[in-house]
Scaffold this motif. Structure first.
Motif, PDB file in Angstrom:
ATOM      1  N   ASP A 129      65.344  45.098  34.034  1.00  0.00           N
ATOM      2  CA  ASP A 129      66.023  44.543  32.857  1.00  0.00           C
ATOM      3  C   ASP A 129      67.275  43.770  33.236  1.00  0.00           C
ATOM      4  O   ASP A 129      67.748  42.945  32.457  1.00  0.00           O
ATOM      5  N   ALA A 130      67.823  44.047  34.406  1.00  0.00           N
ATOM      6  CA  ALA A 130      68.999  43.327  34.904  1.00  0.00           C
ATOM      7  C   ALA A 130      69.043  43.510  36.413  1.00  0.00           C
ATOM      8  O   ALA A 130      68.418  44.423  36.967  1.00  0.00           O
ATOM      9  N   ALA A 131      69.787  42.612  37.074  1.00  0.00           N
ATOM     10  CA  ALA A 131      69.845  42.650  38.539  1.00  0.00           C
ATOM     11  C   ALA A 131      71.278  42.591  39.032  1.00  0.00           C
ATOM     12  O   ALA A 131      72.082  41.790  38.540  1.00  0.00           O
ATOM     13  N   LEU A 132      71.569  43.458  39.999  1.00  0.00           N
ATOM     14  CA  LEU A 132      72.785  43.314  40.793  1.00  0.00           C
ATOM     15  C   LEU A 132      72.382  42.561  42.051  1.00  0.00           C
ATOM     16  O   LEU A 132      71.503  43.010  42.793  1.00  0.00           O
ATOM     17  N   PHE A 133      73.014  41.415  42.274  1.00  0.00           N
ATOM     18  CA  PHE A 133      72.699  40.639  43.472  1.00  0.00           C
ATOM     19  C   PHE A 133      73.846  40.830  44.457  1.00  0.00           C
ATOM     20  O   PHE A 133      74.952  40.341  44.253  1.00  0.00           O
ATOM     21  N   ILE A 134      73.574  41.577  45.526  1.00  0.00           N
ATOM     22  CA  ILE A 134      74.610  41.976  46.471  1.00  0.00           C
ATOM     23  C   ILE A 134      74.782  40.903  47.547  1.00  0.00           C
ATOM     24  O   ILE A 134      73.812  40.464  48.168  1.00  0.00           O
ATOM     25  N   ILE A 135      76.039  40.524  47.770  1.00  0.00           N
ATOM     26  CA  ILE A 135      76.371  39.532  48.790  1.00  0.00           C
ATOM     27  C   ILE A 135      77.444  40.112  49.715  1.00  0.00           C
ATOM     28  O   ILE A 135      78.402  40.737  49.242  1.00  0.00           O
ATOM     29  N   ASP A 136      77.268  39.923  50.995  1.00  0.00           N
ATOM     30  CA  ASP A 136      78.269  40.322  51.977  1.00  0.00           C
ATOM     31  C   ASP A 136      79.412  39.305  51.923  1.00  0.00           C
ATOM     32  O   ASP A 136      79.247  38.150  52.316  1.00  0.00           O
ATOM     33  N   ILE A 160      71.977  38.571  35.476  1.00  0.00           N
ATOM     34  CA  ILE A 160      72.369  38.725  36.881  1.00  0.00           C
ATOM     35  C   ILE A 160      73.864  38.973  36.979  1.00  0.00           C
ATOM     36  O   ILE A 160      74.666  38.311  36.332  1.00  0.00           O
ATOM     37  N   LEU A 161      74.226  39.929  37.808  1.00  0.00           N
ATOM     38  CA  LEU A 161      75.623  40.159  38.157  1.00  0.00           C
ATOM     39  C   LEU A 161      75.736  40.091  39.677  1.00  0.00           C
ATOM     40  O   LEU A 161      75.099  40.875  40.382  1.00  0.00           O
ATOM     41  N   ILE A 162      76.516  39.147  40.164  1.00  0.00           N
ATOM     42  CA  ILE A 162      76.743  39.061  41.607  1.00  0.00           C
ATOM     43  C   ILE A 162      77.793  40.080  42.010  1.00  0.00           C
ATOM     44  O   ILE A 162      78.841  40.199  41.371  1.00  0.00           O
ATOM     45  N   VAL A 163      77.494  40.832  43.063  1.00  0.00           N
ATOM     46  CA  VAL A 163      78.416  41.843  43.579  1.00  0.00           C
ATOM     47  C   VAL A 163      78.867  41.416  44.973  1.00  0.00           C
ATOM     48  O   VAL A 163      78.068  41.401  45.915  1.00  0.00           O
ATOM     49  N   PRO A 182      79.330  29.607  40.907  1.00  0.00           N
ATOM     50  CA  PRO A 182      80.251  29.672  39.761  1.00  0.00           C
ATOM     51  C   PRO A 182      79.563  29.946  38.430  1.00  0.00           C
ATOM     52  O   PRO A 182      80.231  30.336  37.462  1.00  0.00           O
ATOM     53  N   ALA A 183      78.245  29.770  38.354  1.00  0.00           N
ATOM     54  CA  ALA A 183      77.535  29.956  37.089  1.00  0.00           C
ATOM     55  C   ALA A 183      77.263  31.427  36.775  1.00  0.00           C
ATOM     56  O   ALA A 183      76.824  31.752  35.666  1.00  0.00           O
ATOM     57  N   TYR A 184      77.547  32.306  37.729  1.00  0.00           N
ATOM     58  CA  TYR A 184      77.230  33.720  37.544  1.00  0.00           C
ATOM     59  C   TYR A 184      78.494  34.570  37.471  1.00  0.00           C
ATOM     60  O   TYR A 184      79.498  34.260  38.125  1.00  0.00           O
ATOM     61  N   ASP A 185      78.409  35.657  36.699  1.00  0.00           N
ATOM     62  CA  ASP A 185      79.495  36.636  36.694  1.00  0.00           C
ATOM     63  C   ASP A 185      79.528  37.317  38.059  1.00  0.00           C
ATOM     64  O   ASP A 185      78.487  37.555  38.672  1.00  0.00           O
ATOM     65  N   CYS A 186      80.728  37.644  38.503  1.00  0.00           N
ATOM     66  CA  CYS A 186      80.888  38.228  39.839  1.00  0.00           C
ATOM     67  C   CYS A 186      81.926  39.338  39.788  1.00  0.00           C
ATOM     68  O   CYS A 186      82.964  39.205  39.134  1.00  0.00           O
ATOM     69  N   VAL A 187      81.621  40.429  40.466  1.00  0.00           N
ATOM     70  CA  VAL A 187      82.573  41.523  40.590  1.00  0.00           C
ATOM     71  C   VAL A 187      82.657  41.910  42.065  1.00  0.00           C
ATOM     72  O   VAL A 187      81.644  41.897  42.770  1.00  0.00           O
ATOM     73  N   GLU A 188      83.859  42.211  42.532  1.00  0.00           N
ATOM     74  CA  GLU A 188      84.035  42.563  43.942  1.00  0.00           C
ATOM     75  C   GLU A 188      84.146  44.071  44.090  1.00  0.00           C
ATOM     76  O   GLU A 188      84.781  44.735  43.274  1.00  0.00           O
TER      77      GLU A 188
END
Length: 209
Positions: A129-136, A160-163, A182-188
């Motif tokens: 239903d939703a995705a966390l997309f993890i980035i180093d 999508i939430l970029i992590v 920049p088009a995606y929400d991002c949380v660190e």
């Protein structure tokens, strides 16, 4: 009238059953910290980790799932199922594992399992239903793999939430991650230390509510 009421009752049951079974998938390339983050979330919410972690790429080669993870935030509750996906790569070469001291036979087996895991992770896009997309956040985020995965998720209209992970490391660059997508929400966050997990939970609640 009875049939109409029964139909409405069935619809409501199905609706709330779906709400109780919301699936949140963790996606990303190998070794970006997906399972470390999944473990952090699972220990925080249920007291038990999700799976094993290793410096060797493709440690997670099958989809792992923890059901009924409940986030409690500002008096609200959100129950979800957490799915830790195998790392997605353009190709999996057994020779990449040999430098870690793995035998050729085991490396080839690991490569086969990892390849199946990539396919399975993509198939599971139809089940989340939703995705966390993890980035180093210590690496260049603008890679062909990241662009392709994000495109596949977005094509299915999945939130999508970029992590941006690994912010505990001195060479982390959160700004670079945000500027790349920049088009995606991002949380660190730091999956290793647990830094900003509350911020992550808040964003997950927004995506799944």
């Amino acid at each position: 009238m009875v049939l109409m009421l029964n139909g409405l009752l069935t619809w409501f049951k199905g609706f709330f059953a779906k709400k109780k079974g919301l699936n949140l998938g963790l996606y990303g390339s190998p070794n970006v910290g997906k399972t470390t983050l999944a473990n952090r979330i699972c220990v925080d919410l249920s007291g038990e980790p999700m799976g094993a972690v290793s410096p060797i790429p493709h440690e997670t080669r099958a989809v792992q799932k923890k059901d009924n993870m409940t986030i409690k935030l500002n008096g609200a509750r959100l129950t979800m199922n957490l799915l830790d996906m195998p790392g997605i790569a353009v190709k999996v070469d057994y020779r990449d594992f040999l430098e870690y001291g793995i035998s050729k036979e085991d490396a080839q087996k690991r490569a086969r399992e990892a390849t199946r895991g990539v396919v399975d992770a993509v198939r599971h896009l139809d089940k989340i239903d939703a995705a966390l997309f993890i980035i180093d956040s210590t690496e260049d985020p603008y890679t062909q793999v990241n662009i392709t995965i994000l495109g596949n998720i977005e094509a299915r209209n999945i939130p999508i939430l970029i992590v941006a992970n690994k912010i505990d490391l001195p060479n982390a660059n959160i700004r670079r991650v945000r500027e790349a997508f920049p088009a995606y929400d991002c949380v660190e966050v730091s999956a290793m230390t647990g830094e900003n997990l509350k911020g992550l939970y808040k964003e997950i609640s927004i995506k799944l509510s």
